[in-house]
Design a protein around this motif. Structure first.
Motif, short mmCIF file in Angstrom:
data_model
loop_
_atom_site.label_atom_id
_atom_site.label_comp_id
_atom_site.label_asym_id
_atom_site.label_seq_id
_atom_site.Cartn_x
_atom_site.Cartn_y
_atom_site.Cartn_z
N ASN A 1 0.83 -1.22 0.00
CA ASN A 1 0.00 0.00 0.00
C ASN A 1 0.86 1.26 0.00
O ASN A 1 0.49 2.27 -0.59
N LEU A 2 1.99 1.19 0.72
CA LEU A 2 2.83 2.39 0.82
C LEU A 2 3.32 2.83 -0.56
O LEU A 2 3.52 4.01 -0.81
N ILE A 3 3.58 1.85 -1.47
CA ILE A 3 4.20 2.25 -2.74
C ILE A 3 3.18 2.45 -3.86
O ILE A 3 3.55 2.58 -5.02
N CYS A 4 1.87 2.50 -3.52
CA CYS A 4 0.88 2.81 -4.56
C CYS A 4 1.15 4.22 -5.10
O CYS A 4 1.48 5.12 -4.33
N PRO A 5 0.94 4.42 -6.41
CA PRO A 5 1.29 5.70 -7.03
C PRO A 5 0.60 6.91 -6.41
O PRO A 5 1.14 8.01 -6.41
N HIS A 6 -0.62 6.72 -5.81
CA HIS A 6 -1.34 7.90 -5.32
C HIS A 6 -0.92 8.31 -3.91
O HIS A 6 -1.38 9.30 -3.38
N ARG A 7 -0.03 7.53 -3.29
CA ARG A 7 0.35 7.86 -1.91
C ARG A 7 1.39 8.98 -1.88
O ARG A 7 2.10 9.21 -2.85
N PRO A 8 1.51 9.71 -0.73
CA PRO A 8 2.49 10.80 -0.64
C PRO A 8 3.91 10.27 -0.87
O PRO A 8 4.19 9.10 -0.61
N TRP A 9 4.80 11.17 -1.31
CA TRP A 9 6.14 10.70 -1.70
C TRP A 9 6.89 10.00 -0.57
O TRP A 9 7.60 9.03 -0.78
N ALA A 10 6.70 10.50 0.68
CA ALA A 10 7.46 9.89 1.78
C ALA A 10 7.04 8.43 1.98
O ALA A 10 7.86 7.56 2.27
#
Length: 1093
Positions: free
Chosen positions: A866-875
């Protein structure tokens, strides 16, 4: 009957002014069994002939008994006795004539019903609800009061029937708030309504439904204040603190009323301050809501300022040698604190324009009190109005400095105060811009011999100034500073001997310490000027009233020692240690709150830094008092609100309201000392390493339980920091001792990651845990540990996503504005910091356990994906990729089974707009090439052109992009080195050479230089060029690498590079050609490399 009479006697003895009698009676009382106590106490309460104070004592004791020991006493009583108690209490309320005793009996009834609500919310005392309904409608005012008092004390009394009775409750409160005949009923009803709202603070629908009660509450606030009762006003402050949204529909009226009361000088100071507290609290709990009513806030500012003018004339002021603590009830202190808080709450954009004009006018007032208040106000708003004041700092500073020459000493004092405060709030800008004016103004003010109090405050401002002053700025003033400080020190030493005054000396000694601390080795020439006098003070200032002076002098000596370094300090070191140890032998006579303790403890730690291993000889003497101080147990108490009123905060107690009429009290004396001592133990473990091994066991036994010491963050941080350091100290005792120690810590560390409430402390604990795992390596966690840790990390990640959703929701709120956004950004940074620590822990586990930990990791897999999904914040994407980088680096070739989750996102991330994300992705490609195995081969064909594209983009070397770019260069090198079949090496190599050396990322630089050595050693024709024509270029790359410290003398890589250079050295012509291409710095670098490698 005789027993009963003895009991009466016992009760009156419990109230005896004679300590011995009282103590004996308390012991006797404690031995009576619970059930007996209940029946005796009830009899006394119901005895019409008993004296009022005896009945009062009995009522207080019975309430306490139910509040603190309900479970132990009540359930074991027979049903008949339980019923009798209930009946007696209700009968007592009805028949009691004294209103004071009736209130106390109501408190007992409320306490009992609070304990009789079961887990499903059923009230197992239905008769009391009927009693409430009957009493509130009774003609007897006393009974109406009783019903309201019980409901005020325990608003949750309806349990799970609350919704059912909602309209009745509301009607009851409205009816009582409108009781025209009886003001005390109106007051009580308003307090009961407020209490009900507070206990339902999170029930939005209920708050809305009860919002039409607020005008009545406000009316009661107004009335009761003029009858000398501030209880309803206190309830309003609580609502502003806990349920500010309740006030929204009537916010204007609430603020108008608070302002009116605050401005009315006929009311007591306490009432005016409480009225102001409503506005100030709202600026903290509902800033966005309040920012829509700036007109009222603007009117409240002059109120705060006029409170600050409320000062006493005091002839003795300037000569006072003992500083009393500020009188916290005074208007001046209350006004200043309110201003500070409202500036922080609402922000400078709103507050500075409101206040600037007022302050300017005050500073021109002929009455000193106004000038004093204006300067103190400037000090107070610095933190909240930081950005806005920074823009006009120059004019503020020039203006304030004029007041260092004011005719009135207290105004000069306030000017020093403002300078000291600004030196802290605006560091280091303040120091860089105004060093010139400020230092000379303060030195001049310090010469004001006839006003010691002003002198001392000027010295204090100088301390703030030098603490944050860049060394280079301070050096030019060093001579002048030192001369001034020396002259004053000598004069004040004389005064101490003649008159016994010490205030200025205490501050000057600290000023000297602060100057030395900043000047470091530049202080060496002045060392001999000060050290003899300072040692003299420590030897001779032994009287109790000189404790603080002695402590500060000890601090000063140790800071000077640290500044000038071992060589200069060494001749005095053992004499100083002897002096310190002499204090220390009298240490056992020192009182717990003696200020010398914490100065001593910090001084030893500095001595340890100066002396290094030689400090070990002093440990046997030093560790006793240090452990004693680190083991201080604070006095704590769980009190109900009624008891709390008898304990004041002046005796060093602080209280936390736990709701439900309960408060938690802690006596804060000794807490700071405890925290200092714990930090010093960390310092010893860090400095002395195996030299500290003798003490590791007792220190670890002290520290592990302190991970749960919730009274002080600093203590928990020190406990966490100590864990990996203690393991390092214990290494010398062999693996078995080390493992035992780790077992002692491990559970507690994991548990505290799960329970730590403060995010700053949490990040320290997680960081330490990761370090411990790296130290202990494979096998240090058992299955239970893994299971618990897995659950905790999972919940941290879930919480991370949930917090983001909550913040998104706040962005939709009607009060959302740019200041709210700033707060949300801060929360976000905090969250990301915790995420980095989750990544640290996983890194330490992967690097220790390798692929055998993957089945455990799978419970977290979906969350990391989930963390690396494209819509997540860059951090999120950055840290998600870092975790997958670790999986590839440490768990390959097995890692390929997760490639379906991360390979695509990683390839896309190579061209991400955020450099941090590009860096994590590029590093991933590098470790895939180095460790990943055969399965990853197709990925490189796709990755290399993308990497080259990033490196060749025009701004790839800009400051924010350079780290990502260097990781891309290193990744291309690793693909060529480990997977040459996937890339046209001959085509890429010339480009790759042109990109070297790497200057920022030292770890990746070593990889690139090692590969460069491989190529040169295998005589790669592309690298060396025809006839070795590329060698001068290679020399430049190597020289720059050495000059930038990308290559260190001690690693294997530098040896290989030195050999390359030596081979060229033998062939004369080529050598001259290579060296002549280098500038002076580069030539020196090559020489350094040959000398060290």
């Amino acid at each position: 009957m005789a027993e009963q009479q003895q009991f009466y006697l016992l009760l009156s003895n419990l109230m005896s002014p004679d300590n011995t009698v009282r103590k004996q009676s308390e012991e006797t009382y404690d031995t009576i069994p619970g059930p007996t106590k209940i029946s005796f106490l009830l009899q006394v309460i119901r005895d019409a002939s008993a004296a009022e104070e005896v009945k009062q004592m009995a009522a207080v004791l019975l309430r306490r008994l139910l509040s603190s020991s309900f479970e132990e006493v009540y359930p074991s009583l027979t049903i008949d006795v339980q019923t009798a108690i209930k009946t007696e209490l209700l009968a007592g309320i009805q028949s009691e004539i004294s209103s004071n005793i009736r209130k106390k009996v109501c408190d007992i009834a409320a306490e009992l019903s609070r304990n009789l609500i079961d887990d499903d919310g059923n009230n197992q005392w239905p008769e009391i609800l009927k009693f409430l309904f009957d009493s509130v409608n009774s003609q007897d005012v006393g009974l109406r009061e009783a019903a309201l008092h019980i409901f005020w004390n325990f608003p949750g009394i309806f349990g799970n029937q609350q919704q059912h009775y909602m309209e009745v409750i509301k009607r009851m409160l409205v009816q009582c708030m409108q009781d025209q005949e009886n003001p005390q009923i109106r007051t009580l009803a308003a307090r009961a309504a407020a209490s009900f709202i507070l206990s339902n603070e999170s029930n939005t629908a209920l708050l809305k439904h009860f919002s039409d009660l607020l005008p009545g509450i406000l009316q009661a606030v107004n009335e009761s204040c003029y009858r000398g009762d501030d209880s309803v006003l206190k309830s309003l402050v609580e609502i502003a603190d806990t349920a500010p949204k309740y006030l929204r529909p009537n916010l204007e009226a609430t603020l108008q009323l608070s302002l009116k009361l605050c401005a009315d000088t006929n009311l007591t100071n306490m009432q005016r301050q409480l009225a102001l507290e409503v506005i100030v609290t709202l600026s903290e709990t509902a800033a966005a809501m309040l920012r829509k009513h700036t007109n009222i806030v603007a009117q409240s500012v002059p109120q705060m300022l006029s409170m600050m003018v409320d000062l006493e004339e005091d002839e003795e002021w300037a000569m006072a040698d003992e500083l009393e603590d500020d009188d916290f009830d005074s208007n001046a202190v209350a006004g200043e604190s309110a201003l500070d808080r409202i500036a922080c709450g609402l922000g400078g954009k709103i507050v500075l324009p409101m206040i600037k004009q007022h302050i300017m006018q005050m500073l021109q007032n002929p009455d000193w009190k106004y000038r004093h208040a204006g300067l103190m106000a400037l000090s107070a708003i610095g933190e909240g109005c930081h950005q806005q004041m920074e823009a006009i700092l120059a004019e503020i500073v020039s203006f304030v400095l004029l007041f260092c020459q004011d005719p009135h000493p207290r105004v000069r004092y306030a000017a020093c105060n403002a300078i000291g405060q600004m030196a802290t709030d605006f560091a280091p800008t303040f120091q860089k811009k105004f060093h010139d004016k400020v230092i000379s103004a303060l030195l001049q003010t310090m010469e004001d011999q006839s006003n010691p109090r002003v002198q001392a405050h000027a010295a204090a401002a100088l301390i703030n100034f030098t603490e944050d002053c860049p060394k280079t700025l301070l050096i030019p003033y060093l001579d002048s500073l030192v001369q001034h400080l020396h002259v004053i020190m000598v004069a004040k030493l004389q005064e101490l001997i003649q008159k016994g005054t010490k205030l200025v000396l205490e501050q000057v000694v600290t000023s000297i310490a602060s100057v030395a601390d900043t000047a470091e080795e530049k202080f060496v020439p002045y060392y001999d000027l000060f050290m003899p006098s300072l040692k003299h003070i420590v030897e001779n200032a032994v009287q109790k009233e000189l404790r603080l002076l002695r402590g500060k002098t000890i601090e000063c000596i140790s800071l000077i020692g640290l500044a000038v370094g071992k060589e200069k300090f060494m001749p005095d070191a053992s004499a100083v240690m002897q002096l310190l140890l002499k204090t220390q032998t009298d240490f056992n006579d020192l009182e717990d709150d003696d200020p010398q303790i914490s100065y001593m403890i910090s001084a030893w730690a500095r001595m340890c830094k100066i002396l290094g291993k030689e400090f070990q000889q002093y440990l046997p003497v030093v560790m006793g008092p240090l452990m004693k101080t680190a083991s201080i147990k604070p006095e704590v108490a769980l009190l109900d609100t009624q008891d709390m009123e008898n304990m004041s905060e002046d005796d060093g107690w602080e209280f936390v309201n736990l709701g439900d009429q309960q408060s938690f009290g802690i006596k804060t004396a000794g807490l700071e000392e405890k925290a200092t001592a714990c930090q010093m133990l960390v310092c010893y473990a860090k400095e002395l390493k195996e030299g500290f091994v003798e003490y590791t066991e007792q220190v670890v036994k002290l520290m592990v339980p302190l991970l749960k010491f919730y009274f002080h963050d600093g203590v928990r941080v020190a406990a966490a920091e100590s864990m990996p350091l203690l393991l390092e100290c214990a290494r010398v005792r062999g693996p078995e001792y080390l493992t035992q120690m780790w077992h002692f810590m491990c559970d507690a560390l994991i548990k505290s990651i799960g329970t730590e409430p403060d995010s700053d402390v949490l990040s320290e604990i997680m960081h330490s845990f990761a370090k411990c795992i790296e130290l202990m390596g494979d096998g240090c966690l058992n299955n239970e540990h893994f299971e618990e840790l897995g659950g905790i990390l999972k919940s941290k990640l879930e919480e991370h996503f949930k917090n983001q959703e909550v913040r998104q929701a706040k962005r939709q709120d009607e009060d959302y504005d740019e200041q709210v956004e700033e707060t949300l950004q801060d929360e976000d940074d905090n969250d990301v910091y915790i995420l980095t620590k989750v990544s640290d822990i996983l890194h330490s586990i992967f690097s220790s356990y390798r692929e055998k930990v993957l089945p455990w990791f799978e419970q977290l897999l979906q969350l990391i994906v989930n963390l690396i999904c494209p819509h997540r914040p860059w951090a999120d994407r950055q840290w998600g990729l870092c975790i997958f980088d670790d999986v590839v680096e440490h768990c390959s070739p097995t890692s390929f089974k997760y490639a379906e989750y991360f390979l695509r996102p990683m390839m896309q991330a190579l061209c991400d707009t955020s450099p941090e994300v590009r860096q994590a992705a590029a590093y991933g490609v590098g470790v895939m090439a180095q460790f990943g195995g055969e399965n990853y081969r197709p990925a490189f064909t796709e990755a290399v052109p993308l990497l080259v594209g990033v490196i060749q983009s025009p701004d790839s070397r800009a400051k924010e992009n350079v780290n990502a770019t260097e990781n891309c260069i290193s990744a291309v090198g690793k693909v060529m080195k480990y997977r040459p079949e996937c890339v046209n090496v001959n085509e890429v190599l010339p480009h790759w050479l042109s990109w070297l050396p790497l200057n920022e990322d030292k770890e990746e630089a070593v990889h690139t230089f090692n590969y460069l050595c491989d190529l040169i050693e295998s005589n790669n024709p592309i690298v060396l060029g025809p006839e070795n024509t590329n060698l001068p270029k290679i020399f430049i790359i190597i020289a720059d690498g050495v000059a930038n410290e990308s290559i260190k003398g001690e690693d294997g890589c530098s040896k290989r590079l030195a050999n390359v250079i030596r081979q060229v050295q033998v062939s004369g012509g080529l050598w001259t050609q290579c060296v002549s291409a280098l500038n002076e710095t580069q030539q020196k670098a090559i020489q350094d490399l040959l000398n060290t490698a």
